[in-house]
Structures are given as C-alpha cells and as structure tokens.
Design an enzyme around this catalytic site. Structure first.
Site, PDB file in Angstrom:
ATOM      1  N   HIS A   1     -14.773   1.712 -63.463  1.00  0.00           N
ATOM      2  CA  HIS A   1     -14.278   1.624 -62.088  1.00  0.00           C
ATOM      3  C   HIS A   1     -12.764   1.576 -62.144  1.00  0.00           C
ATOM      4  CE1 HIS A   1     -14.317   0.610 -57.779  1.00  0.00           C
ATOM      5  NE2 HIS A   1     -13.231  -0.090 -58.082  1.00  0.00           N
ATOM      6  N   CYS A   2     -12.130   2.546 -61.499  1.00  0.00           N
ATOM      7  CA  CYS A   2     -10.670   2.653 -61.537  1.00  0.00           C
ATOM      8  C   CYS A   2     -10.100   2.106 -60.234  1.00  0.00           C
ATOM      9  CB  CYS A   2     -10.242   4.106 -61.743  1.00  0.00           C
ATOM     10  SG  CYS A   2      -8.452   4.323 -61.840  1.00  0.00           S
ATOM     11  N   ALA A   3      -9.353   1.018 -60.345  1.00  0.00           N
ATOM     12  CA  ALA A   3      -8.756   0.419 -59.150  1.00  0.00           C
ATOM     13  C   ALA A   3      -7.670   1.301 -58.559  1.00  0.00           C
ATOM     14  CB  ALA A   3      -8.182  -0.959 -59.493  1.00  0.00           C
TER      15      ALA A   3
ATOM     16  N   ASN B   1     -12.258   3.763 -56.712  1.00  0.00           N
ATOM     17  CA  ASN B   1     -13.547   4.435 -56.831  1.00  0.00           C
ATOM     18  C   ASN B   1     -13.996   4.364 -58.285  1.00  0.00           C
ATOM     19  OD1 ASN B   1     -15.823   5.867 -56.174  1.00  0.00           O
ATOM     20  ND2 ASN B   1     -14.761   7.715 -55.493  1.00  0.00           N
TER      21      ASN B   1
END
Length: 698
Positions: free
Chosen positions: A424-426, A430
């Site tokens: 999960h890439c902040a 997303n």
C-alpha cells in the site's frame, strides 16, 4: 468391571500390559492394529469398543490422543473399531472431537464430525468445540464449525462468554474480524456484564480494541463493577489504549463524510508546502532549518491525533502533486524562455510532465486488482467441498469472507483484498497490485526522467548567468553567489534530490521484483514459521509425575505471584496465571503438560495458563476456578502471542531502507527472468483465481 488378563482395571488402563494409548501417542498405527487384532483373536467375545474407549489416568482415550496428535489414519481406524467421538474425559469433560478442534487438523475435524462427533457438547467450563477452536486461533476449524457444523456463532460458555469474548481476550485479531463478519454480537455481555471490548481492554490488546471500536462496539458500556473499557485499561496501566477508547467517539473527523475529510487534507498539504517554501526562501539557512524542525514537530503533534487510522488520506498524494507542479511551473516560467531554440527538447519534457500527471491521477483512482467479494456464498461451498474431498484448504479472508487467491492480501487501509498484493503506497493513496503495478513502475520512471531533465536545465540556467563567478576561481564564491541569486532553485533541487534518492531505491526494488517474481510485501514481511501449538496436553509418564510435581508447583507459585492482574475494584478478584499441576484429594498428581518446541523438537518451559473465571454466587466475587486444588484443573494454555497482523502499509524506515528478503526459503514463483517478465505483463488473470486445490497427503 472388566478384568481380562489384567488388561483393564476399572475404567483405567494398566500401563504394564496395555500399550494402545502409548502407541497412539507415538503415531504407531501398525502397533495399534496388531494389539487389537491379537485381543480379538484371543477373545472373540470381548467387546473391543470398551477397551478402545477406556481412558488413562485423566480419562483421555486413544481417540483423544489421535485427534490431538493429528494421526489421521489412526483416527479413522479407531472410529471404524467403535471408538466414541463424544466420550468425555474425567479431568475436564472434554471429548475427542473437542481435542480434534484444539489440534487444528481440519480433515480430522471433518472425519470425526461425519462419524458422530457432536460440536455442541460442552466441557466442565461450558466450552464447546467453537470456543476451543477460537482459544487456539484455528480459523479454518472455526469456519468449518460455523458453515458445516451448525454451531451458533454466539454460543456461550457457563460464564456467558462467547467465542468473540475469547478472541478479543486472546488477541486473535483476524479471528475476531472473521467472527464479527459472520454475525457475532460485538456487544454481547458475559456474567460479569463485560463485552468483548472489556476483555480486549483488560489484556491491552490494541488491534482487537481498534477493530471492535471500528465495528461500533459500545465504548462507554459499564460492567457489573461499574467499569467501562477505558476504566479497565487504566487499571491495567494501558493508558494509551484507555485514552484511545475514551476519545474514539469524539474524533473531530469521525462523524464527517469522506468528502470533507479529503478536502481538509488537500488544503492542509498545499498550505503546508507553501509555508515550508516561505521559510526556506525568506530566512537564512540555519534559522530556516531550526524553524523547519520546530514546524515538523508541531505538525506531528497536530496531525497524529486527528488522523483516522487505517483510512485513506490524500495528504501525501497532494504533497507529491504540488511539488511536481512547482517544478513544472518553474520549467515553463524560467527554463523555456531561457532556451527558446530547443523546441524538440521542450516538447519531450512537456510530454514527460503530462504523462506523469496522467499516470499519477490514474493510480490515485485505479483498481489495483480488487478480488470480488460477491462470491462469498460460492467460496463457502468451495471451502466445504475442499474439506469434504480432502483437498488443500483455501485461506479465508477474515474481513471479506472470501477464499483468498494465492499472493492476495487484504489491505486494512483500502479495506479490500488485492490480487498479487505488492504494497500500500501512501504517496498514491492506493494499493499497488496486479492491475496497476506496471503503471506504478512507469510513474517512477517518469519522475526519474523529469528529475534528470530538471536538474540538467537548472545547472544550465545558472551557467549562462554572465555575472556568475567561475567555479575554478573559487568554489565557495561560486556557491555563495548562486545560493543568494538562485536560492529557491537550489533548495528545490536539493529537496528533489532527496526524493529521487529514495525513488531510485524503490524503482530498483520494483524492477528486480519483476525479474525475480517477488513482491515488496513478500520481501518485507517476516518469514512464516511452522504453525505452533501452545500446549501438548501430553501427560508425562507416571514415573516422572512425582519428580516433576514439586518443580511445577514451585513454578506455579512464583508465576501466580508475578502475574496477578487486578481491575482495581474490591469486587474484581486477581486473575492468577498458574503453571504446572496441582494435587488432588488422594495425593496423586494430575496429568502434567509435556511442552515441546515445534521448531527444534526440544522441550521448553510450560506456557502460562489462561484463566477461566467464575462468579461466586454468594458474594459476587470473581474467582479463578483453577486456584482450588480439589477441582482437578486442566493444564491448558492458550496461544497468547498472536501473529495475525501483517502490515499492509510500510513505515518510513522500511520505505527508505527496504530491507532485503528475510525468508531464506526459495521463491516458489520464480520461473526465470524471461518467464517472470512475460507473466508480469500478460498473465495477470491467474492471480484472481483461488489456488488450484490438490489432494492432501496424509
């Protein structure tokens, strides 16, 4: 009473002549068959079922041990010879079926259930098979008992504790999520008037507390001692959790909609970046750094309390787009007029910038590869079918209630299962999964290319300054002049260089991950060890009981004195965690627990036993029923170290350093670089399918 050549005396087995239980413990099927066949041949009229259903000193039959030790063939043989799956032992009134649920072998649970095992029977504490499986964190067994066994998810024990109470108390977060999503009552009260949230608060289990609060558990519910969950947390010195529970319903953003929440963080990110730019542009370097550090500290103190945990937040994506926009505006405002003749280069640069915006916004709103949850009922049928046909058991998502495809992961932030989950890439708010992993790599490449172009033109712009001193004439003079003249340009270049250093590392990990067919989540997660049982339930030999009794009794005394937890009221008695055994009325020691380490096969110290609490009817005092020697307590201990939660969002340190793979096992998905790249580009649909079930070898 049967007395056939001193084989059986009363209801217990004479260990000098009877070896069936010891053979079962050691998994020796041939010895079991040979022994019973020998008796059959010598005494055709003898009822073998009565021999098989005879117990040891604690009343545990051969089927008890076969179920717990996971000897599947022995279980089938004993049942075929007339073993009773519902016979209770004398110590805890537990049945072989309950021991099968504790053992955790789902195929044995299925077989015993299909051959007469009753999942609704309760032991002397009121624990049925569902509660036993919950205490030992056997989520597949729990799922089978609910879907096939027909056990009520809210079935209580004699103290009115449901499975959800036990999952919260034990800290089994994934199992707790599963039970809630299967319809368990999150506000069910036990005989003390306590909900699952009360017991999670009592043990200080942070993840179950947060999960129960998110599900809407009553945070201000008072128990029979007039204590709320936050009061219990405070009495156990879990002050942070007490504050979390107390302020949960008063969070400033919890009642507003997601639109206002997102708008606030977008505006905040833009203003914050403008503020930092103002600091560095209008102050000299040292005061600017001091003010910057102080501002970061204030932001941390301000942001953390008002941020909703495990919720999407547009702060970092807005920061990223704002930074890139500043770079783009600077290029159009200063670089293009300074170099008007290189039209092709400007065209390529503008294409790179526009492509970056396109990829970024598409990543913000794209589907990373969500595994549909609309097949829950069919997945339940597939699960039952896999168990009944003795195939490989599919892994269930405790939140979505679906059979998770291989390499899929449930993201707690996005609240969905993502196929071939990478991380999960902040920064894009997303997940990165099978559908957008390629686009994510392209975004990193575009940023790297834009950075190279930007830095190149920045230095070119400074080099055409006619008033600039020559670098060869003095480095310090050169830097001083350009810092004073192009202060904003140099500071922004340094800022982008720090970002680029991290992105270069991230891009390297992504590319090597594609070549080696390994995701970032698989690189960063801890290696999975073999599944451990928290206790062996194995009584030691009678010859060893007398030697070990004093030692375990001493351990019990010291453990009880050091592990007493009080809720801080006169009506709440201390909860004592007892070790080892106690003595019964006849002076004989009870069955001790022989602990084994599953990793190295060496014996280890017994684990702390959990407490089974009962209420004294005459004065309402909470009592540990294991404290009384005459009650012949069970030497059961539960798994208190839950390893349920794998992080879906990397922390700052891991994002920067990205540790190397810690699992030394070979990568099962690596098929060679060429095949890995082809699979990454073209064969993405396979990761949406549940694992192809194969026959289980027993």
């Amino acid at each position: 009473m049967i007395d056939h050549n001193n084989i059986i005396i009363g209801n217990s087995i004479n260990s000098k002549t009877f070896s069936l239980i010891e053979s079962v413990k050691n998994g020796k099927l041939k010895e079991c068959i040979g022994y019973l066949e020998k008796i059959r041949l010598q005494n055709p009229s003898l009822d073998l079922g009565e021999i098989i259903n005879s117990g040891d000193d604690c009343g545990n039959t051969a089927l008890h041990w076969a179920c717990y030790k996971k000897w599947y063939d022995i279980v089938k043989y004993l049942l075929s010879m007339g073993a009773d799956p519902n016979i209770a032992n004398t110590d805890e009134l537990q049945t072989p079926f309950q021991w099968a649920c504790i053992g955790g072998d789902l195929h044995i649970v299925k077989y015993v259930l299909n051959n007469g095992g009753d999942p609704h029977l309760q032991d002397k504490r009121g624990y049925n098979s569902l509660i036993h499986a919950t205490q030992y964190n056997e989520i597949s067994v729990v799922r089978y008992l609910l879907d096939k066994g027909g056990v009520n998810v809210d079935s209580p024990d004699f103290l009115q504790k449901t499975s959800l109470h036990w999952a919260a108390y034990q800290g089994h977060t994934q199992l707790l999520l599963f039970l809630v999503n299967k319809g368990a009552d999150i506000n069910a009260l036990d005989s003390l008037g306590r909900s699952p949230l009360h017991w999670a608060a009592f043990k200080g289990n942070s993840d179950p507390i947060k999960a129960l609060c998110d599900f809407g558990s009553k945070t201000m519910e008072k128990d029979s001692n007039n204590q709320s969950p936050s009061d219990i947390c405070s009495s156990q010195n879990h002050n942070y959790l007490a504050h979390f529970i107390k302020t949960f319903n008063y969070h400033p953003f919890r009642k507003v909609g997601p639109l206002l929440y997102n708008i606030f963080w977008i505006i905040f990110a833009i203003l914050l970046q403008l503020y930092f730019g103002f600091i560095f542009y209008h102050f000299t370097l040292i005061p600017a750094l001091i003010l910057f550090g102080a501002s970061l500290t204030c932001c941390k103190l301000f942001i953390e309390p008002i941020t909703l945990s495990n919720s999407p937040n547009p702060l970092l994506p807005t920061w990223m787009i704002t930074s890139f926009t500043v770079s783009f505006v600077y290029y159009v405002r200063y670089v293009v007029p300074a170099f008007p003749n290189i039209i092709l280069t400007h065209t390529i640069t503008l294409f790179v910038y526009s492509s970056y915006y396109y990829c970024a916004f598409k990543l913000f709103f794209s589907d990373p590869g969500t595994v549909s949850s609309s097949t829950t009922s069919q997945d339940s049928k597939d699960f039952i079918n896999a168990v009944e046909k003795e195939l490989e058991i599919p892994e269930v998502c405790s939140t979505c209630l679906i059979n998770k495809p291989i390499r899929a992961k449930h993201c707690r932030t996005c609240k969905r299962c993502v196929a071939r989950f990478d991380h999960h890439c902040a920064w894009i708010n997303n997940c990165v999964g099978v559908n957008n992993n390629l686009l994510f790599i392209i975004l990193l490449c575009l940023f790297s290319l834009a950075y190279i172009i930007s830095v190149t033109f920045n230095f070119k712009l400074m080099s055409i300054d006619e008033n600039s001193p020559l670098y060869s004439e003095g480095k310090m003079e050169w830097w001083t002049y350009h810092y004073s003249t192009y202060k904003g340009l140099i500071l922004f270049t340094i800022y982008k260089s720090f970002i680029m250093a991290w992105l270069a590392r991230l891009l390297y990990v992504q590319i090597t991950g594609v070549i080696n067919n390994v995701t970032m989540f698989e690189l960063m997660k801890p290696p999975k060890g073999s599944k451990k049982k928290c206790c062996n339930h194995a009584p030691q030999d009678q010859n060893n009981n007398n030697n070990n009794n004093n030692t375990t009794t001493n351990n019990s005394s010291s453990s009880s004195s050091s592990n007493n937890n009080s809720t801080g009221t006169n009506n709440d008695n201390n909860n004592n965690n007892n070790l080892g055994t106690s003595s019964n009325e006849s002076g004989q020691s009870n069955c001790n627990i022989d602990q084994h380490n599953d990793h190295d096969g060496q014996s280890s110290e017994p684990l702390l036993n959990e407490v089974s609490i009962q209420i004294r009817s005459e004065n309402g005092v909470e009592e540990d029923d294991d404290d009384e020697n005459n009650k012949n307590p069970s030497n059961k201990s539960f798994n208190k170290n839950s390893r349920d939660l794998d992080p879906t969002q990397t922390n700052f340190r891991d994002s920067i350093l990205i540790p190397k793979r810690t699992n030394n096992n070979e990568n099962p998905y690596d098929k060679g670089s060429r095949e890995n790249i082809r699979e990454f580009l073209y064969d993405t649909s396979k990761w949406f399918r549940t694992t192809t079930f194969s026959n289980k070898n027993f």
